[in-house]
Design an enzyme around this catalytic site. Structure first.
Site, PDB file in Angstrom:
ATOM      1  N   TYR A 119       0.864  -1.185   0.000  1.00  0.00           N
ATOM      2  CA  TYR A 119       0.000   0.000   0.000  1.00  0.00           C
ATOM      3  C   TYR A 119       0.895   1.229   0.000  1.00  0.00           C
ATOM      4  O   TYR A 119       1.851   1.313   0.773  1.00  0.00           O
ATOM      5  CB  TYR A 119      -0.876   0.003   1.260  1.00  0.00           C
ATOM      6  CG  TYR A 119      -1.790   1.202   1.358  1.00  0.00           C
ATOM      7  CD1 TYR A 119      -3.074   1.155   0.834  1.00  0.00           C
ATOM      8  CD2 TYR A 119      -1.359   2.381   1.967  1.00  0.00           C
ATOM      9  CE1 TYR A 119      -3.910   2.254   0.916  1.00  0.00           C
ATOM     10  CE2 TYR A 119      -2.201   3.488   2.039  1.00  0.00           C
ATOM     11  CZ  TYR A 119      -3.467   3.410   1.508  1.00  0.00           C
ATOM     12  OH  TYR A 119      -4.293   4.504   1.582  1.00  0.00           O
ATOM     13  N   GLU A 207      -3.721   7.353  -4.218  1.00  0.00           N
ATOM     14  CA  GLU A 207      -3.596   6.105  -3.462  1.00  0.00           C
ATOM     15  C   GLU A 207      -3.318   4.947  -4.407  1.00  0.00           C
ATOM     16  O   GLU A 207      -3.975   4.804  -5.431  1.00  0.00           O
ATOM     17  CB  GLU A 207      -4.909   5.838  -2.704  1.00  0.00           C
ATOM     18  CG  GLU A 207      -4.869   4.589  -1.856  1.00  0.00           C
ATOM     19  CD  GLU A 207      -6.228   4.276  -1.242  1.00  0.00           C
ATOM     20  OE1 GLU A 207      -7.204   4.088  -1.992  1.00  0.00           O
ATOM     21  OE2 GLU A 207      -6.310   4.232  -0.005  1.00  0.00           O
TER      22      GLU A 207
END
Ligand code: ADP
Ligand code: MG
Length: 399
Positions: A119, A207
């Site tokens: 991530y 993101e």
């Protein structure tokens, strides 16, 4: 402003960031054609909606056993049948709310052999006034659970925009993701490219989840979400052109066409106010009087009849609205002009709920006279406290 995954990937690719090949499609035939341009044999068919959690999402029309909004397809025929199932149906994910979102577009992309999922995100951190890079080794579809249950597995690195991205920031990100050797180097390069894209494009949030290490040792962006600072969009007409209004709240789209700042809220008292500060104060005082605002609406400095009419229409489209409070300070725009606008607008929209108006400023008496002589059941208020009390009482009485 948000954009779709495929659009974000096209933007990032321009910065040299590693993205698997893929093509957008709005029909089954286009999806099949898109797959034909990819090497295969593994394809991924991905619903393009402005919401995450697609992989674990469910199609409202297909029952609980059907596959979700991100599907691995092992042949072009599978791409065809998946596209057929997904297009036009409603995908419900943890981010869409129960009503879900209709899938009108797909992205058909190369299937990747995944070794690990990471991530990596970047956002404007208001607390530090810096850009924060957020990294975790626990990427993939459960990042919300990681943040909730094991927050220590998430590392935040802040970058002072005045100083810019320094090599140590890249090393810190690669270290947080526990990468070695060539992957560590690739990650440092990627972090810098992402920062450049983020700053260049005036992003609010970028993101990547997952960022993956492939079985053959590459670092690739498999999913990305990007949002942009609306106030900076004028600098990026190419980004603004990516806006998909079908994904946005229709009332907010209409408001932006008239340059009105509108945000829907949960209460029953519609507010029409000029100036964000006055709008906040109006909302506060409605609450103080025991009711809740149905919206935030700032008609701005030049409250013309056209704008006021548009604002009334937008407020009244919300079935929860049981009364409207207009609170306008006539500074540059005089109160009589505003009063005229309110009367014309109220007549045009056939106002069906109580309306309390508080005007203050230049030509206030003329304005009040226009309201009083309009023949409309408009309740005039003297000050903000009086206005809030009156609208709350009117709504209670009508109920
Ligand atoms: P969402 O976050 O909306 O669920 P993702 O694009 O992150 O959608 O996809 C969910 C999961 O599907 C990813 O975590 C990854 O495991 C897998 N996936 C996505 N794209 C690919 C791809 N191109 N190749 C292989 N697996 C993929
Ligand atoms: Mg994802």
């Amino acid at each position: 402003m948000n954009i779709h995954e495929y659009q974000a990937k096209e933007l990032l690719a321009k910065y040299g960031i590693g993205i698997p090949a893929g093509h957008a499609a709005t029909t089954v035939e286009e999806a099949v054609e898109a797959a034909g341009k990819l090497p295969g044999p593994l394809y991924v068919v991905k619903a393009q909606i402005h919401a995450g959690g697609r992989g674990k999402g469910k199609f409202a029309e297909l029952g609980p056993d059907a596959k979700g909004g991100v599907r691995l397809a092992h042949s072009v025929d599978d791409v065809r049948s998946d596209a057929g199932e997904m297009l036009g149906n409603t995908l419900v994910t943890i981010q869409t709310g129960d009503e879900g979102k209709q899938v009108n577009r797909l992205y058909v992309t190369d299937g990747v052999d995944i070794e690990s999922e990471y991530y990596l995100a970047m956002l404007v951190d208001r607390a530090s006034g810096q850009v924060a890079m957020v990294a975790s080794t626990e990427g993939g579809m459960d990042i919300e659970d990681v943040a909730h249950n094991t927050p220590e597995k998430i590392t935040t690195i802040t970058i002072d925009p005045a100083q810019g991205f320094m090599p140590h920031h890249g090393r810190a990100v690669a270290f947080a993701l526990e990468l070695d050797g060539a992957l560590n180097k690739a990650c440092q390069k990627l972090a810098k490219q992402l920062y450049t894209a983020f700053m260049d494009l005036d992003c609010e949030m970028l993101e990547i989840n997952p960022l993956v290490e492939t079985k053959d040792g590459q670092l690739l962006v498999l999913d990305t979400k990007m949002s942009f600072d609306g106030n900076a969009l004028y600098r990026h007409p190419d980004v603004e052109a990516l806006r998909d209004e079908t994904e946005e709240d229709p009332a907010e789209v209409e408001a932006s066409e008239y340059d009105l700042a509108y945000i829907k809220l949960d209460g029953n008292i519609g507010c029409m106010v000029n100036g964000a500060g006055l709008a906040m104060a109006t909302m506060d005082i409605i609450k103080l009087n025991g009711a809740f605002p149905a919206n935030f609406l700032d008609v701005g400095g030049g409250a013309t009849t056209e704008k006021v009419t548009a604002a009334f229409k937008i407020i009244l489209k919300d079935p929860a609205v049981e009364g409207i409070l207009v609170n306008i300070f006539g500074g540059i725009m005089k109160c009589d002009i505003i009063a005229q606008g309110i009367v014309e607008a109220a007549k045009e929209v056939n106002l069906s709920v109580p309306l309390v108006v508080r005007l203050e400023g230049t030509n206030v008496q003329k304005g009040k006279d226009i309201l009083a002589n309009s023949g409309l059941p408009i309740v005039a208020a003297d000050d903000l406290g009086d206005a809030a009390k009156k609208i709350v009482a009117e709504v209670k009485q009508a109920a």
